[in-house]
Scaffold this active site. Structure first.
Site, PDB file in Angstrom:
ATOM      1  N   ASP A 196       0.848  -1.230  -0.074  1.00 33.95           N
ATOM      2  CA  ASP A 196      -0.056  -0.030   0.103  1.00 33.95           C
ATOM      3  C   ASP A 196       1.017   1.217   0.029  1.00 33.95           C
ATOM      4  OD1 ASP A 196      -2.035   1.735   0.251  1.00 33.95           O
ATOM      5  OD2 ASP A 196      -3.221   0.843   2.088  1.00 33.95           O
ATOM      6  N   CYS A 213      -5.603   4.988  -3.586  1.00 32.21           N
ATOM      7  CA  CYS A 213      -5.796   3.678  -3.107  1.00 32.21           C
ATOM      8  C   CYS A 213      -7.017   3.140  -3.769  1.00 32.21           C
ATOM      9  CB  CYS A 213      -5.595   3.646  -1.537  1.00 32.21           C
ATOM     10  SG  CYS A 213      -4.132   4.076  -0.552  1.00 32.21           S
ATOM     11  N   ASP A 234      -0.293  -0.593  -5.043  1.00 36.84           N
ATOM     12  CA  ASP A 234      -1.626  -0.124  -5.733  1.00 36.84           C
ATOM     13  C   ASP A 234      -1.080   1.361  -6.209  1.00 36.84           C
ATOM     14  OD1 ASP A 234      -1.036   1.123  -3.222  1.00 36.84           O
ATOM     15  OD2 ASP A 234      -2.989   1.173  -2.402  1.00 36.84           O
TER      16      ASP A 234
END
Length: 501
Positions: free
Chosen positions: A30, A66, A302
């Site tokens: 992430d 995200c 991501d």
């Protein structure tokens, strides 16, 4: 290097002897940058994945934030087609519209139809099971055999998960609650259990690292205290030829903000050491179970991240290489080890690749392309450009319409999460003649975008301006090129399915 024919024959022979579909493990970090060297600290990722697999030199996301990017990963679609435009529920993130439009068109649903046992562990979408979304932790998206989904956004302690529809609260005890380790244990258990069944498995692991708050495990805390954030040519660069957030909306970094960025950079690297441990345990578990040679392992993020570039303290959401480039590494049957490819790979390619490897027909409404031919080195035809889109989500109550923290010393905006009038479309091209990016910025944050309503443009030739320091949109020698790129942007913005290829 083996010839294409030999690689293909080995691939077919392997599965003829093995008699089963390949397992697939997808590890998604992430906010992990690649351009600012975060992979350099992950020795286990290097030895177990990079040295044993294929590294994509040109892996990108089509929206650098995200929830839209994860929606693209899950569906194989551009943002303008899955309609999750930002991280907020009003902008589609785990909204009722997401569930109605997309939940029965995700990789989990399709892989279950392909005969796979499926498990998701970790972050799903930013607003999963939050009250505003209109659902709670009892909701398990269709297609998942095992569901261990984080409620809300990335955290390392003091969070809740939906454990097969039952809310499970965690505190701040490292041994029991550190989230990267928790999902590592859950995923490893799923793999061990799955290998006892005569059924292929698909594992989706969404780690919180290195997303803020970027809380390192105690054994790794302070490991990189002597590592400042990279001082790239664009670091704290006061560029007056860029769109308003950079040219007018962000003050130069001072000692306080530089220290804050350095600390964040160090914490981010330290959280990735736990991801390194996760990779180690997953690979070791597959090997011990005797299924490693029949398993594809994908490592991805991501989107990227900036840390001081153009005075921007720590975020994404910008059309620059730090934000849109991501790591993508794949190892598995039929893939030559220790190789690199310059083929373009996108987040919208992840789902069609998994479906193709699983022997499942890729639905026609998917925008991405299967990377299977690239993995097996069996294609000479590939895309050379793609669309990047972003939709602003600012806060009209603040002076600049920006979300973010303020400096306790100067009161200036820091860590700009987003700002009004930060909607843009870009075309990124990489081929034998071009390596460039053209971006159009818009006056409003409408969805869909009124493509003619631009207020600013940026163009960078990455071959000669690697850090995108000088905007050459007004250079008359670029006029013909930009006219063509503008037409291509508008065409891709309206694409769907195979017309996006």
């Amino acid at each position: 290097m083996w010839s294409t024919g030999v690689v293909f024959c080995v691939f077919i022979l392997f599965f003829a002897v093995n008699g089963s579909k390949p397992n697939i493990v997808y590890i998604l970090t992430d906010d992990q940058d690649i351009k600012l060297n975060s992979l350099d600290v992950q020795s286990k990722v290097k030895s177990m994945l990079i040295d044993e697999g294929l590294f994509f030199d040109n892996a990108f996301v089509t929206t650098p934030v995200c929830c839209p990017s994860r929606s693209s990963i899950l569906t194989g679609k551009y943002t303008h087609n899955h309609q999750t435009y930002e991280n907020g529920v009003p902008h589609g993130c785990n909204a009722p519209s997401w569930r109605q439009l997309n939940e029965k068109k995700t990789v989990g649903y399709y892989m279950s139809m392909a005969g796979y046992k499926t498990g998701l562990f970790g972050k799903y979408l930013n607003n999963y099971a939050r009250p505003l979304s209109g659902m709670n932790a009892s909701h398990i998206p269709p297609g998942w055999s095992k569901w261990f989904g984080l409620v809300g956004n990335s955290k390392f302690y003091n969070y809740s998960v939906s454990n097969d529809g039952v809310e499970e609260k965690h505190g701040d005890d490292y041994e029991k609650d550190y989230f990267t380790d928790v999902i590592k244990r859950e995923a490893v258990k799923f793999i061990k259990d799955s290998t006892q069944e005569n059924k292929p498995f698909f594992v989706y692991i969404g780690t919180p690292a290195p997303h803020r708050p970027a809380t390192p495990a105690p054994q790794y805390n302070h490991t990189f205290d002597s590592h400042p954030a990279p001082r790239t040519p664009s670091y704290n660069y006061n560029s007056t030829d860029k769109h308003w957030i950079i040219s007018k909306g962000t003050p130069p970094m001072d000692g306080y903000t530089k220290t804050m960025v350095d600390t964040l950079y160090q914490d981010r690297l330290e959280t990735l050491l736990s991801v390194d441990d996760l990779v180690d345990e997953v690979v070791t578990t597959l090997q011990t179970a005797g299924v490693l040679d029949n398993t594809y392992i994908f490592y991805n993020s991501d989107h990227g991240y900036h840390l001081g570039q153009f005075k921007q303290q720590g975020e994404k959401r910008q059309p620059y290489e730090e934000n849109i480039r991501v790591p993508l590494i794949v190892r598995g049957p039929g893939i030559n080890s220790g190789k690199k490819t310059n083929r373009i790979a996108l987040n919208i390619d992840i789902t069609p690749t998994f479906l193709d490897l699983a022997g499942f027909k890729v639905p026609e409404d998917i925008d991405g392309m299967s990377l299977k031919p690239v993995l097996l080195d069996s294609t000479n035809l590939w895309r050379d450009d793609f669309l990047i889109e972003y939709y602003g989500e600012g806060d009209p109550t603040t002076g600049l319409g920006c979300r973010g923290n303020r400096s306790p010393i100067t009161g200036d905006q820091l860590f700009l999460h987003d700002c009004n009038n930060n909607t843009w479309l870009a075309i990124r091209t990489i081929n034998s003649k071009q390596n460039d990016i053209y971006t159009k910025f818009y006056l409003t944050d409408d969805t869909p975008i009124a493509v003619e309503n631009t207020y600013f443009h940026e163009y960078y030739d990455i071959k000669t301006d690697y850090w995108q320091v000088h905007n050459t949109y007004d250079d008359p020698t670029n006029k013909a090129m930009i006219t063509q790129l503008n037409e291509r942007v508008n065409k891709l913005y309206h694409c769907q399915g195979q017309s996006c290829h």
